[in-house]
Design a protein around this motif. Structure first.
Motif, PDB file in Angstrom:
ATOM      1  N   GLN A  65      10.556  -2.466  -5.231  1.00 41.70           N
ATOM      2  CA  GLN A  65      11.945  -3.908  -4.959  1.00 41.70           C
ATOM      3  C   GLN A  65      11.368  -5.214  -6.310  1.00 41.70           C
ATOM      4  O   GLN A  65      11.199  -5.909  -5.839  1.00 41.70           O
ATOM      5  CB  GLN A  65      11.794  -3.899  -4.141  1.00 41.70           C
ATOM      6  CG  GLN A  65      12.491  -3.284  -3.660  1.00 41.70           C
ATOM      7  CD  GLN A  65      13.320  -2.123  -3.493  1.00 41.70           C
ATOM      8  OE1 GLN A  65      15.119  -2.740  -3.160  1.00 41.70           O
ATOM      9  NE2 GLN A  65      13.381  -0.986  -3.818  1.00 41.70           N
ATOM     10  N   TYR A  66      11.548  -4.490  -6.987  1.00 42.19           N
ATOM     11  CA  TYR A  66      11.075  -5.874  -8.622  1.00 42.19           C
ATOM     12  C   TYR A  66      12.594  -7.103  -8.951  1.00 42.19           C
ATOM     13  O   TYR A  66      12.728  -5.694 -10.273  1.00 42.19           O
ATOM     14  CB  TYR A  66       9.786  -5.000  -9.480  1.00 42.19           C
ATOM     15  CG  TYR A  66       8.679  -4.793  -8.449  1.00 42.19           C
ATOM     16  CD1 TYR A  66       8.120  -5.344  -8.067  1.00 42.19           C
ATOM     17  CD2 TYR A  66       8.097  -3.666  -9.026  1.00 42.19           C
ATOM     18  CE1 TYR A  66       7.007  -4.897  -7.203  1.00 42.19           C
ATOM     19  CE2 TYR A  66       7.240  -3.412  -8.504  1.00 42.19           C
ATOM     20  CZ  TYR A  66       6.638  -4.047  -6.941  1.00 42.19           C
ATOM     21  OH  TYR A  66       5.516  -2.537  -7.051  1.00 42.19           O
ATOM     22  N   PRO A  67      12.750  -8.161  -9.142  1.00 48.55           N
ATOM     23  CA  PRO A  67      13.532  -8.818 -10.112  1.00 48.55           C
ATOM     24  C   PRO A  67      13.157  -8.303 -11.125  1.00 48.55           C
ATOM     25  O   PRO A  67      14.612  -8.131 -12.517  1.00 48.55           O
ATOM     26  CB  PRO A  67      13.024 -10.061 -10.008  1.00 48.55           C
ATOM     27  CG  PRO A  67      12.160 -10.623  -9.697  1.00 48.55           C
ATOM     28  CD  PRO A  67      11.665  -9.207  -8.451  1.00 48.55           C
ATOM     29  N   GLU A  68      12.362  -7.647 -12.016  1.00 54.38           N
ATOM     30  CA  GLU A  68      12.041  -7.453 -13.636  1.00 54.38           C
ATOM     31  C   GLU A  68      12.401  -5.869 -13.835  1.00 54.38           C
ATOM     32  O   GLU A  68      12.330  -5.737 -15.287  1.00 54.38           O
ATOM     33  CB  GLU A  68      11.296  -7.962 -13.838  1.00 54.38           C
ATOM     34  CG  GLU A  68       9.770  -7.004 -13.611  1.00 54.38           C
ATOM     35  CD  GLU A  68       9.433  -7.825 -12.136  1.00 54.38           C
ATOM     36  OE1 GLU A  68       7.588  -8.059 -12.492  1.00 54.38           O
ATOM     37  OE2 GLU A  68       9.696  -8.481 -11.358  1.00 54.38           O
ATOM     38  N   MET A  69      13.203  -4.691 -12.685  1.00 52.94           N
ATOM     39  CA  MET A  69      12.967  -4.043 -13.321  1.00 52.94           C
ATOM     40  C   MET A  69      14.497  -3.519 -14.706  1.00 52.94           C
ATOM     41  O   MET A  69      14.114  -2.619 -14.791  1.00 52.94           O
ATOM     42  CB  MET A  69      13.081  -2.607 -11.556  1.00 52.94           C
ATOM     43  CG  MET A  69      12.278  -2.439 -10.737  1.00 52.94           C
ATOM     44  SD  MET A  69      11.434  -2.050 -11.952  1.00 52.94           S
ATOM     45  CE  MET A  69      11.406  -0.151 -12.365  1.00 52.94           C
ATOM     46  N   PRO A  70      15.558  -4.207 -13.816  1.00 50.71           N
ATOM     47  CA  PRO A  70      15.906  -3.992 -15.284  1.00 50.71           C
ATOM     48  C   PRO A  70      15.418  -4.396 -16.533  1.00 50.71           C
ATOM     49  O   PRO A  70      15.762  -3.789 -17.741  1.00 50.71           O
ATOM     50  CB  PRO A  70      17.342  -5.460 -15.161  1.00 50.71           C
ATOM     51  CG  PRO A  70      17.063  -5.176 -13.282  1.00 50.71           C
ATOM     52  CD  PRO A  70      16.264  -5.209 -13.114  1.00 50.71           C
ATOM     53  N   ARG A 100      17.788   5.993  -8.663  1.00 49.83           N
ATOM     54  CA  ARG A 100      18.199   5.163  -8.081  1.00 49.83           C
ATOM     55  C   ARG A 100      17.831   3.983 -10.041  1.00 49.83           C
ATOM     56  O   ARG A 100      19.353   3.147 -10.117  1.00 49.83           O
ATOM     57  CB  ARG A 100      17.682   3.804  -7.387  1.00 49.83           C
ATOM     58  CG  ARG A 100      17.893   4.233  -5.755  1.00 49.83           C
ATOM     59  CD  ARG A 100      18.029   3.387  -5.505  1.00 49.83           C
ATOM     60  NE  ARG A 100      17.987   3.630  -3.626  1.00 49.83           N
ATOM     61  CZ  ARG A 100      19.277   2.710  -3.779  1.00 49.83           C
ATOM     62  NH1 ARG A 100      20.198   2.625  -3.892  1.00 49.83           N
ATOM     63  NH2 ARG A 100      19.310   3.108  -2.073  1.00 49.83           N
ATOM     64  N   PHE A 101      17.269   4.923 -11.073  1.00 49.09           N
ATOM     65  CA  PHE A 101      17.300   3.468 -11.910  1.00 49.09           C
ATOM     66  C   PHE A 101      17.604   4.363 -13.187  1.00 49.09           C
ATOM     67  O   PHE A 101      17.572   4.266 -15.008  1.00 49.09           O
ATOM     68  CB  PHE A 101      15.847   3.686 -12.127  1.00 49.09           C
ATOM     69  CG  PHE A 101      15.307   2.546 -11.829  1.00 49.09           C
ATOM     70  CD1 PHE A 101      15.970   1.384 -11.619  1.00 49.09           C
ATOM     71  CD2 PHE A 101      14.410   2.418 -10.177  1.00 49.09           C
ATOM     72  CE1 PHE A 101      15.387   0.061 -10.782  1.00 49.09           C
ATOM     73  CE2 PHE A 101      13.860   1.648 -10.287  1.00 49.09           C
ATOM     74  CZ  PHE A 101      14.319   0.266  -9.874  1.00 49.09           C
ATOM     75  N   ALA A 102      18.046   5.969 -13.106  1.00 46.14           N
ATOM     76  CA  ALA A 102      19.165   7.492 -13.320  1.00 46.14           C
ATOM     77  C   ALA A 102      19.517   6.693 -15.014  1.00 46.14           C
ATOM     78  O   ALA A 102      19.039   6.249 -16.121  1.00 46.14           O
ATOM     79  CB  ALA A 102      18.948   8.514 -13.014  1.00 46.14           C
ATOM     80  N   ASP A 103      20.086   5.664 -14.151  1.00 49.66           N
ATOM     81  CA  ASP A 103      21.743   4.690 -15.244  1.00 49.66           C
ATOM     82  C   ASP A 103      21.220   3.895 -16.073  1.00 49.66           C
ATOM     83  O   ASP A 103      21.367   4.340 -17.272  1.00 49.66           O
ATOM     84  CB  ASP A 103      22.936   4.825 -14.581  1.00 49.66           C
ATOM     85  CG  ASP A 103      23.635   5.361 -13.966  1.00 49.66           C
ATOM     86  OD1 ASP A 103      23.665   6.680 -14.266  1.00 49.66           O
ATOM     87  OD2 ASP A 103      24.936   5.557 -13.353  1.00 49.66           O
ATOM     88  N   GLY A 142      20.584  -4.916  -5.847  1.00 52.89           N
ATOM     89  CA  GLY A 142      21.152  -4.581  -6.399  1.00 52.89           C
ATOM     90  C   GLY A 142      20.056  -3.822  -7.038  1.00 52.89           C
ATOM     91  O   GLY A 142      20.235  -2.834  -8.172  1.00 52.89           O
ATOM     92  N   ILE A 143      19.176  -2.829  -6.579  1.00 51.53           N
ATOM     93  CA  ILE A 143      18.206  -2.060  -6.049  1.00 51.53           C
ATOM     94  C   ILE A 143      18.271  -1.139  -5.422  1.00 51.53           C
ATOM     95  O   ILE A 143      18.721   0.476  -5.370  1.00 51.53           O
ATOM     96  CB  ILE A 143      16.920  -2.186  -6.191  1.00 51.53           C
ATOM     97  CG1 ILE A 143      16.168  -2.469  -8.134  1.00 51.53           C
ATOM     98  CG2 ILE A 143      16.056  -1.071  -6.440  1.00 51.53           C
ATOM     99  CD1 ILE A 143      15.229  -3.611  -8.321  1.00 51.53           C
ATOM    100  N   ASP A 144      18.134  -1.528  -4.199  1.00 50.12           N
ATOM    101  CA  ASP A 144      19.109  -0.931  -2.408  1.00 50.12           C
ATOM    102  C   ASP A 144      20.108  -0.570  -2.077  1.00 50.12           C
ATOM    103  O   ASP A 144      20.122  -0.129  -0.926  1.00 50.12           O
ATOM    104  CB  ASP A 144      17.286  -1.089  -1.859  1.00 50.12           C
ATOM    105  CG  ASP A 144      16.776  -0.024  -0.554  1.00 50.12           C
ATOM    106  OD1 ASP A 144      16.316   0.380  -1.214  1.00 50.12           O
ATOM    107  OD2 ASP A 144      17.063  -0.587   0.683  1.00 50.12           O
ATOM    108  N   GLY A 145      21.478  -1.150  -3.238  1.00 50.07           N
ATOM    109  CA  GLY A 145      22.379  -0.783  -2.770  1.00 50.07           C
ATOM    110  C   GLY A 145      22.656   0.433  -2.891  1.00 50.07           C
ATOM    111  O   GLY A 145      22.224   1.621  -2.503  1.00 50.07           O
TER     112      GLY A 145
END
Length: 419
Positions: A65-70, A100-103, A142-145
């Protein structure tokens, strides 16, 4: 090896092989370690298999849950641009991220083993395994939705208990290729590694050649050769099948004589049957084999306590807590043992440490109120008992005084008669 992205929270580390047409993007599982001076998930295996890998590493167990993940995923996408196959891969917390980060990573394959949909209490109120973390983490919509995943992930899991409920939530959002393996527990990675299927699963999912039904059938056929499976089967037997459970547990030790998990299952079942000395002997061997791993110290302590060996149990409980002092539930667990051993002051202190680490846990505060009430009650009972003892002593003293006075009066009467 090089870092493609680095922040205080996340490192994206590239470990390329000679073949740059296939990449596996891995995510850490829970407990792999804090900080970044360590190998990524599956790093050694992928290097030995000659597969290019990118390891996404979180600073701790924050479910990414980090804002820099994108930005981190953009670095992954750029590094793998032009590759024929890109697969996200993880187990448990890492499986959560792989989905959750595949796309965002540009993956065309996903392998998630025993993943969670979420551990946010609002989304998964049944999930109690990581309560301290779930209440600490600030969950990012934006991550856990809702999960969005363009590819159909391969998901391997034990459908019983919490994992089955987590997968049901995942399936509400996306279509998956489910591989259900009963009694392999969490994470299923342990079972797959034991029976020799993990490597093939990773390689076949990466290549797109995995036949899920065939794999699942093979995995089920190998169950009887697995100490993990047989020991879990033993532990899940109902109480009226105690002898069957013990028989299965002994079988699991025979199947995997070096497995501490199998030996632990046997020790727990021996303790439940009241055979505490045998259970302790099993655990002593486990302690030697695992170099006193704290994860085994906890059940060892409970077996000692059940056998009435309270001083030994409390010493081991303290050792377990000192090995993992950041876990609130361990302090609460130690508190309960101390209270049961009538060490009330120490029990209150241990519970205060638990509350300080996890102030949102209502259960801890409720237990503290129980402690305080019991302490006040005991104080009142002690005060009444002391008062009763003093009353008895006073009554006895008064009785002796009256007796002495009566004797003196009789002596005086006799003296007057003689005069």
């Amino acid at each position: 090896m090089s870092d493609l992205f680095r922040s205080d929270n996340v490192v994206v580390r590239s470990v390329p092989a000679s073949d740059l047409s296939r990449w596996v993007v891995t995510f850490d599982n829970y407990g792999i370690g804090h900080g970044f001076d360590r190998p990524g998930f599956g790093e050694e295996f992928l290097r030995n298999a000659g597969i290019s890998a990118i390891h996404v590493m979180g600073v701790r167990e924050d479910w990414y849950q980090y804002p820099e993940m994108p930005a981190a995923m953009q670095a992954v996408r750029q590094a793998t641009a032009g590759a024929e196959r890109v697969m996200t891969y993880g187990s448990s917390m890492g499986g959560y991220a792989a989905l959750r980060f595949a796309d965002a990573a540009g993956a065309n394959a996903v392998l998630a083993i025993s993943p969670q949909y979420s551990i946010d209490p609002k989304k998964a109120p049944f999930e109690k395994r990581w309560l301290q973390d779930s209440q600490r983490i600030r969950w990012l919509p934006g991550i856990d939705g809702r999960i969005v995943c363009q590819v159909r992930p391969v998901v391997v899991f034990d459908p019983s208990k919490e994992d089955g409920l987590q997968i049901a939530l995942i399936q509400r959002d996306i279509d998956i290729v489910p591989i259900r393996l009963h009694h392999v527990s969490h994470p299923a990675t342990t079972y797959l590694g034991e029976v020799g299927l993990l490597k093939g699963l990773v390689l076949q999912t990466l290549s797109g050649e995995l036949e899920a039904d065939t794999f699942a059938l093979k995995a089920r056929r190998l169950r009887r050769t697995s100490g993990v499976y047989v020991s879990n089967l033993a532990l899940n037997q109902p109480e009226h099948r105690r002898e069957l459970a013990l028989s299965l547990a002994r079988r699991s030790v025979e199947v995997s004589p070096g497995s501490p998990l199998a030996s632990m299952a046997l020790a727990k079942l021996l303790s439940r049957a009241g055979r505490h000395d045998e259970a302790v002997e099993q655990f002593e061997r486990i302690m030697d084999a695992t170099n006193r791993d704290p994860n085994y110290l906890v059940p060892y302590t409970e077996v000692l306590f059940a056998g009435g060996r309270h001083p030994e149990a409390l010493a081991h409980a303290r050792e377990a807590v000192e090995a993992m002092p950041h876990l609130a539930h361990l302090h609460a667990w130690e508190s309960a043992l101390l209270w049961a051993g009538s060490e009330n002051t120490a029990a209150v202190a241990a519970l205060e440490r638990a509350i300080a680490l996890d102030p949102h846990r209502k259960r801890y505060r409720k237990l503290m109120r129980t402690y305080r009430r019991e302490i006040r009650l005991h104080a009142i009972i002690r005060a009444k008992s002391v008062a009763r003892r003093w009353i008895v002593r006073l009554a006895r003293a008064l009785s002796r005084t009256r007796t002495s006075s009566a004797a003196l009066d009789q002596d005086a009467d006799r003296g007057r008669g003689e005069a």
